[in-house]
Design a protein around this motif. Structure first.
Motif, short mmCIF file in Angstrom:
data_model
loop_
_atom_site.label_atom_id
_atom_site.label_comp_id
_atom_site.label_asym_id
_atom_site.label_seq_id
_atom_site.Cartn_x
_atom_site.Cartn_y
_atom_site.Cartn_z
N HIS A 234 17.63 -62.13 -6.02
CA HIS A 234 16.35 -62.42 -5.41
C HIS A 234 16.43 -63.07 -4.04
O HIS A 234 15.40 -63.18 -3.36
CB HIS A 234 15.53 -63.35 -6.33
N VAL A 235 17.60 -63.51 -3.62
CA VAL A 235 17.69 -64.34 -2.42
C VAL A 235 18.65 -63.74 -1.41
O VAL A 235 19.43 -62.85 -1.72
CB VAL A 235 18.14 -65.78 -2.77
N GLU A 254 8.42 -66.28 -1.40
CA GLU A 254 8.00 -65.57 -2.60
C GLU A 254 9.18 -65.31 -3.53
O GLU A 254 9.09 -65.52 -4.75
CB GLU A 254 7.33 -64.25 -2.22
N ASP A 255 10.31 -64.87 -2.96
CA ASP A 255 11.49 -64.61 -3.79
C ASP A 255 12.09 -65.90 -4.34
O ASP A 255 12.53 -65.96 -5.49
CB ASP A 255 12.54 -63.84 -2.99
N ARG A 258 10.50 -67.20 -7.53
CA ARG A 258 10.98 -66.61 -8.78
C ARG A 258 12.22 -67.36 -9.27
O ARG A 258 12.38 -67.58 -10.48
CB ARG A 258 11.30 -65.13 -8.56
#
Length: 282
Positions: A234-235, A254-255, A258
């Motif tokens: 995600h990053v 946003e990521d 999560r």
């Protein structure tokens, strides 16, 4: 004669323990130092957040500055910090930087010393009192200059420096880890991976560099890779910060949100910040 200064925390791109080359980036969480100089002998340090903490580093910083730029004045130094102690977020480098700048300010000579050279004074103090293995010029330069830096810690040489605009997510477990206690021999065994990370950092591939560093040093220092694995998909980058225990991730908000949901299930504190490009100031 009084002086004050603030310096930011930092996260790790490349831990310098393996090869002496390191890279770090400043984050927007600060430590404040106040120095009062007198004609009396001796320097007394106080760490407001932990009255029982060792104060030799900040006291030595004042000593070095007054020896070089003053008349060996004594006095007091007090730090107050939003940076968790012994968490891998460069609280010692921030303390040294803020104390050096505050002392220079108290002597009215802050304009005569470059920020890079001021950071080197703090690095020397850290070596003198034994709180660092490599000298930590990577951490000190990032905190002092802001942005991201790449350094040769064996020569206290700045190899690269640039401003970066990243959102940052930090997970800080409740335990502490002290850099001077790290297993240097185990870290040196991953030198080939550290050399690869250094190449990526010098090419500006900081996110990829962080992730490779994080996996390699988590293994070398005995930390679980699970927080890194939870974030990787995600990053832009995720790494053990310093010698731990904190983990930092960079990417878009946003990521990172999560990842925060996952890390927040772990014991400790999970928090958002951003990179900081101003560095230490008086």
């Amino acid at each position: 004669m009084n002086g004050t200064a603030v310096a930011p925390a930092a996260g790790t791109v490349l831990n310098a323990l393996a090869t002496g080359t390191g890279s770090a980036f400043a984050i927007d969480t600060e430590l404040r130092a106040e120095v009062q100089l007198t004609a009396e002998d001796g320097i007394t340090g106080t760490i407001a957040d932990d009255p029982d903490a060792e104060t030799a580093l900040i006291e030595r910083c004042v000593e070095l500055v007054t020896e070089r730029f003053g008349d060996g004045e004594g006095g007091t130094v007090r730090t107050e910090s939003d940076i968790p102690l012994a968490s891998g977020l460069k609280s010692s480098s921030a303390a040294a930087n803020a104390t050096v700048l505050a002392t220079l300010s108290a002597l009215n000579v802050a304009e005569e010393v470059s920020k890079a050279d001021a950071a080197r004074i703090g690095v020397q103090a850290a070596r003198d009192v034994g709180v660092t293995v490599t000298g930590a010029f990577d951490d000190a330069s990032a905190s002092m200059l802001g942005g991201v830096t790449v350094t040769d810690n064996t020569a206290d040489e700045l190899l690269a420096h640039e401003a970066v605009e990243w959102d940052v997510l930090v997970w800080t477990p409740p335990e502490r880890a002290y850099s001077a206690a790290a297993d240097v021999e185990r870290c040196q065994q991953i030198a080939p991976m550290a050399e690869l990370v250094a190449e990526m950092a010098m090419e500006g591939e900081y996110g990829r560099a962080m992730t490779v560093n994080g996996l390699a040093f988590a293994a070398a220092l005995g930390f679980s890779p699970d927080p890194l694995l939870e974030a990787m998909a995600h990053v832009e980058g995720v790494s053990l910060s310093g010698t731990g225990p904190s983990v930092t991730a960079i990417g878009n908000r946003e990521d990172l949100e999560r990842v925060r949901e996952s890390w927040a299930q772990r014991e400790g504190r999970t928090w958002f910040t951003t990179t900081q490009n101003t560095g230490a100031t008086t």
